[in-house]
Design a protein around this motif. Structure first.
Motif, PDB file in Angstrom:
ATOM      1  N   LEU A 165       8.756  -1.941 -17.302  1.00  0.00           N
ATOM      2  CA  LEU A 165       7.972  -0.854 -16.717  1.00  0.00           C
ATOM      3  C   LEU A 165       7.314   0.036 -17.778  1.00  0.00           C
ATOM      4  O   LEU A 165       6.131   0.378 -17.633  1.00  0.00           O
ATOM      5  CB  LEU A 165       8.852  -0.028 -15.772  1.00  0.00           C
ATOM      6  N   PRO A 166       8.028   0.434 -18.859  1.00  0.00           N
ATOM      7  CA  PRO A 166       7.356   1.266 -19.868  1.00  0.00           C
ATOM      8  C   PRO A 166       6.123   0.586 -20.463  1.00  0.00           C
ATOM      9  O   PRO A 166       5.131   1.242 -20.777  1.00  0.00           O
ATOM     10  CB  PRO A 166       8.433   1.462 -20.947  1.00  0.00           C
ATOM     11  N   TYR A 167       6.194  -0.746 -20.579  1.00  0.00           N
ATOM     12  CA  TYR A 167       5.037  -1.494 -21.106  1.00  0.00           C
ATOM     13  C   TYR A 167       3.859  -1.397 -20.143  1.00  0.00           C
ATOM     14  O   TYR A 167       2.722  -1.113 -20.547  1.00  0.00           O
ATOM     15  CB  TYR A 167       5.432  -2.955 -21.318  1.00  0.00           C
ATOM     16  N   ALA A 168       4.143  -1.622 -18.857  1.00  0.00           N
ATOM     17  CA  ALA A 168       3.079  -1.573 -17.851  1.00  0.00           C
ATOM     18  C   ALA A 168       2.489  -0.165 -17.766  1.00  0.00           C
ATOM     19  O   ALA A 168       1.268  -0.001 -17.655  1.00  0.00           O
ATOM     20  CB  ALA A 168       3.634  -2.008 -16.493  1.00  0.00           C
ATOM     21  N   ILE A 169       3.357   0.849 -17.865  1.00  0.00           N
ATOM     22  CA  ILE A 169       2.873   2.237 -17.797  1.00  0.00           C
ATOM     23  C   ILE A 169       2.008   2.552 -19.022  1.00  0.00           C
ATOM     24  O   ILE A 169       0.943   3.161 -18.909  1.00  0.00           O
ATOM     25  CB  ILE A 169       4.065   3.221 -17.685  1.00  0.00           C
ATOM     26  N   THR A 170       2.462   2.092 -20.205  1.00  0.00           N
ATOM     27  CA  THR A 170       1.664   2.309 -21.426  1.00  0.00           C
ATOM     28  C   THR A 170       0.309   1.643 -21.286  1.00  0.00           C
ATOM     29  O   THR A 170      -0.729   2.222 -21.627  1.00  0.00           O
ATOM     30  CB  THR A 170       2.395   1.733 -22.657  1.00  0.00           C
ATOM     31  N   GLY A 171       0.319   0.393 -20.798  1.00  0.00           N
ATOM     32  CA  GLY A 171      -0.934  -0.331 -20.619  1.00  0.00           C
ATOM     33  C   GLY A 171      -1.865   0.401 -19.669  1.00  0.00           C
ATOM     34  O   GLY A 171      -3.062   0.550 -19.944  1.00  0.00           O
ATOM     35  N   ALA A 172      -1.318   0.888 -18.555  1.00  0.00           N
ATOM     36  CA  ALA A 172      -2.142   1.604 -17.572  1.00  0.00           C
ATOM     37  C   ALA A 172      -2.680   2.910 -18.174  1.00  0.00           C
ATOM     38  O   ALA A 172      -3.853   3.256 -17.974  1.00  0.00           O
ATOM     39  CB  ALA A 172      -1.308   1.901 -16.331  1.00  0.00           C
ATOM     40  N   ALA A 173      -1.837   3.609 -18.952  1.00  0.00           N
ATOM     41  CA  ALA A 173      -2.273   4.864 -19.580  1.00  0.00           C
ATOM     42  C   ALA A 173      -3.383   4.590 -20.592  1.00  0.00           C
ATOM     43  O   ALA A 173      -4.381   5.325 -20.654  1.00  0.00           O
ATOM     44  CB  ALA A 173      -1.092   5.544 -20.267  1.00  0.00           C
ATOM     45  N   LEU A 174      -3.236   3.508 -21.351  1.00  0.00           N
ATOM     46  CA  LEU A 174      -4.260   3.169 -22.337  1.00  0.00           C
ATOM     47  C   LEU A 174      -5.564   2.760 -21.653  1.00  0.00           C
ATOM     48  O   LEU A 174      -6.648   2.971 -22.191  1.00  0.00           O
ATOM     49  CB  LEU A 174      -3.758   2.047 -23.257  1.00  0.00           C
ATOM     50  N   THR A 175      -5.447   2.175 -20.479  1.00  0.00           N
ATOM     51  CA  THR A 175      -6.644   1.829 -19.710  1.00  0.00           C
ATOM     52  C   THR A 175      -7.397   3.113 -19.352  1.00  0.00           C
ATOM     53  O   THR A 175      -8.628   3.163 -19.429  1.00  0.00           O
ATOM     54  CB  THR A 175      -6.238   1.073 -18.422  1.00  0.00           C
ATOM     55  N   GLY A 176      -6.630   4.146 -18.987  1.00  0.00           N
ATOM     56  CA  GLY A 176      -7.239   5.444 -18.694  1.00  0.00           C
ATOM     57  C   GLY A 176      -7.922   6.019 -19.932  1.00  0.00           C
ATOM     58  O   GLY A 176      -9.030   6.545 -19.851  1.00  0.00           O
ATOM     59  N   VAL A 177      -7.265   5.866 -21.097  1.00  0.00           N
ATOM     60  CA  VAL A 177      -7.841   6.365 -22.357  1.00  0.00           C
ATOM     61  C   VAL A 177      -9.152   5.630 -22.652  1.00  0.00           C
ATOM     62  O   VAL A 177     -10.157   6.244 -23.024  1.00  0.00           O
ATOM     63  CB  VAL A 177      -6.841   6.165 -23.524  1.00  0.00           C
ATOM     64  N   PHE A 178      -9.125   4.302 -22.462  1.00  0.00           N
ATOM     65  CA  PHE A 178     -10.334   3.500 -22.711  1.00  0.00           C
ATOM     66  C   PHE A 178     -11.487   3.974 -21.815  1.00  0.00           C
ATOM     67  O   PHE A 178     -12.603   4.202 -22.281  1.00  0.00           O
ATOM     68  CB  PHE A 178     -10.031   2.019 -22.460  1.00  0.00           C
ATOM     69  N   THR A 179     -11.186   4.158 -20.543  1.00  0.00           N
ATOM     70  CA  THR A 179     -12.232   4.550 -19.595  1.00  0.00           C
ATOM     71  C   THR A 179     -12.776   5.938 -19.945  1.00  0.00           C
ATOM     72  O   THR A 179     -13.996   6.141 -19.973  1.00  0.00           O
ATOM     73  CB  THR A 179     -11.663   4.561 -18.157  1.00  0.00           C
ATOM     74  N   ALA A 180     -11.854   6.866 -20.255  1.00  0.00           N
ATOM     75  CA  ALA A 180     -12.269   8.229 -20.598  1.00  0.00           C
ATOM     76  C   ALA A 180     -13.108   8.228 -21.875  1.00  0.00           C
ATOM     77  O   ALA A 180     -14.139   8.919 -21.962  1.00  0.00           O
ATOM     78  CB  ALA A 180     -11.047   9.118 -20.762  1.00  0.00           C
ATOM     79  N   ALA A 181     -12.680   7.428 -22.877  1.00  0.00           N
ATOM     80  CA  ALA A 181     -13.418   7.366 -24.146  1.00  0.00           C
ATOM     81  C   ALA A 181     -14.813   6.793 -23.917  1.00  0.00           C
ATOM     82  O   ALA A 181     -15.800   7.278 -24.479  1.00  0.00           O
ATOM     83  CB  ALA A 181     -12.645   6.511 -25.147  1.00  0.00           C
ATOM     84  N   TRP A 182     -14.877   5.767 -23.076  1.00  0.00           N
ATOM     85  CA  TRP A 182     -16.175   5.119 -22.811  1.00  0.00           C
ATOM     86  C   TRP A 182     -17.116   6.093 -22.117  1.00  0.00           C
ATOM     87  O   TRP A 182     -18.258   6.249 -22.518  1.00  0.00           O
ATOM     88  CB  TRP A 182     -15.946   3.877 -21.932  1.00  0.00           C
ATOM     89  N   VAL A 183     -16.621   6.768 -21.106  1.00  0.00           N
ATOM     90  CA  VAL A 183     -17.450   7.716 -20.354  1.00  0.00           C
ATOM     91  C   VAL A 183     -17.846   8.883 -21.261  1.00  0.00           C
ATOM     92  O   VAL A 183     -19.011   9.307 -21.295  1.00  0.00           O
ATOM     93  CB  VAL A 183     -16.695   8.211 -19.087  1.00  0.00           C
ATOM     94  N   GLY A 184     -16.876   9.367 -22.068  1.00  0.00           N
ATOM     95  CA  GLY A 184     -17.138  10.476 -22.991  1.00  0.00           C
ATOM     96  C   GLY A 184     -18.223  10.106 -24.001  1.00  0.00           C
ATOM     97  O   GLY A 184     -19.154  10.886 -24.255  1.00  0.00           O
ATOM     98  N   ALA A 185     -18.107   8.889 -24.568  1.00  0.00           N
ATOM     99  CA  ALA A 185     -19.090   8.442 -25.560  1.00  0.00           C
ATOM    100  C   ALA A 185     -20.473   8.320 -24.916  1.00  0.00           C
ATOM    101  O   ALA A 185     -21.488   8.665 -25.527  1.00  0.00           O
ATOM    102  CB  ALA A 185     -18.654   7.099 -26.146  1.00  0.00           C
TER     103      ALA A 185
END
Lengths: 108, 229
Positions: B105-125
């Motif tokens: 579960l911690p792996y899946a949660i980390t992956g999901a959180a990083l997906t959020g970071v990727f999306t936010a970074a992309w939109v921000g850029a």
């Protein structure tokens, strides 16, 4: 004489300091939740023998047993209780102390 | 067969070595590393045509092109979330069928959180570039910005999440694999393969290579698992 000065062997818990029960606690700790059959295979025990050891650990409050079904097959899952986790950590710590003591005693 | 078949006696050294041996065995039985790598490899390969056909390219008469990887933006966030869900479910099922529980579960949660970071970074850029369009004579983007960009891109976040999985599994082989994967993705290493026929083609080598590396990793870990059994 303080507790620290006592020989580590005096602090050993008879319930935990038994190779099969220590094995059960170790596997349950590493696996989070372990199935009866897995324990039996890994520890190479008969079902009756394993049940006896599990009974001792359950009575001592170190493991919790959960019976259920998977399809039509009955399955028993074993989980370490917080007291079990503590007891395992204490046992491993004492074993390490014992080894260190023996190593020191062996030195000329 | 009795309790005596587990030979450790009362010798503390033997008891401790039994503890370590059992821990290693359980850890090995809980691992389904190849499933995680296979799912991520499939997602990476599916992303290639999505990125290719979903990319908006606007080339000026002078040859300078502006591109917008809309396909990637719409594909990767749900694809990554779906991948981590599939991985978590598969881990749990396989581990349970073996008689142990999975700690994924911690792996899946980390992956999901990083997906959020990727999306936010992309939109921000995207918002930043829209408000600060680069001048035609602007200097090339700094290396550290490119490295950060690759780190928060899907391939980079996959690698970071795999580091978490390696830690959870205490899996040195996965750690070594992930470091090699991250080096390939972040530098990036294309083994001399470059395509300059179109803007879309520029991205193809690194995408194919990261997918192949994940697929080879999945095959390698699956083979290693079969040999262990």
């Amino acid at each position: 004489m303080t507790a620290d000065a006592l020989h580590p062997v005096t602090g050993l818990d008879d319930v935990v300091h038994q190779r099969v029960r220590l094995g059960i606690l170790t596997i349950a700790h590493e696996a989070c939740r372990v199935e009866f059959g897995y324990l039996r295979t890994q520890l190479q025990l008969t079902a009756g023998n394993l049940s006896q050891h599990l009974g001792v650990l359950e009575t001592a409050g170190l493991v919790a047993l959960e019976k259920g079904y998977e399809g039509k097959r009955g399955r028993t899952w074993i989980t370490l209780t917080p007291a079990g986790t503590h007891a395992l950590a204490a046992e491993i710590s004492r074993l390490k102390q014992l080894i260190a003591r023996v190593t020191l005693d062996d030195q000329p | 067969m009795t309790a005596d078949s587990v030979h450790a006696g009362g010798d503390p050294r033997r008891l401790l070595s039994q503890v370590h041996a059992l821990s290693r065995r359980v850890r090995a039985d809980r691992r389904v590393t190849w499933v995680a790598l296979l799912v991520l490899a499939v997602a990476t390969f599916v992303a290639i045509p999505v990125d290719w056909f979903g990319m908006q390219v606007d080339c000026a008469a002078g040859g300078a092109c502006r591109f917008n990887r809309l396909g990637s933006l719409y594909f990767w966030p749900p694809a990554l979330l779906l991948s981590y869900t599939v991985i978590a479910v598969a881990y749990r099922r396989v581990a349970r069928s073996r008689g142990v529980d999975a700690r994924v579960l911690p792996y899946a949660i980390t992956g999901a959180a990083l997906t959020g970071v990727f999306t936010a970074a992309w939109v921000g850029a995207r918002i930043y570039v829209a408000n600060h369009p680069p001048a035609p004579d602007a200097p090339p983007t700094a290396d550290w910005i490119l490295l950060l960009d690759r780190l928060v891109a899907p391939a980079g976040t996959i690698g970071v999440a795999l580091l978490v999985l390696a830690r959870l599994e205490r899996n040195l082989a996965l750690l070594a694999f992930t470091l090699a994967y991250l080096a390939i993705v972040l530098i990036p290493i294309t083994f001399g393969w470059q395509m300059h026929t179109s803007v879309q083609a520029e991205f193809l080598p690194s995408q194919v290579i990261s997918g192949v590396v994940l697929a080879l990793g999945a095959a390698g870990f699956a083979l290693a698992r079969r040999r262990q059994r």
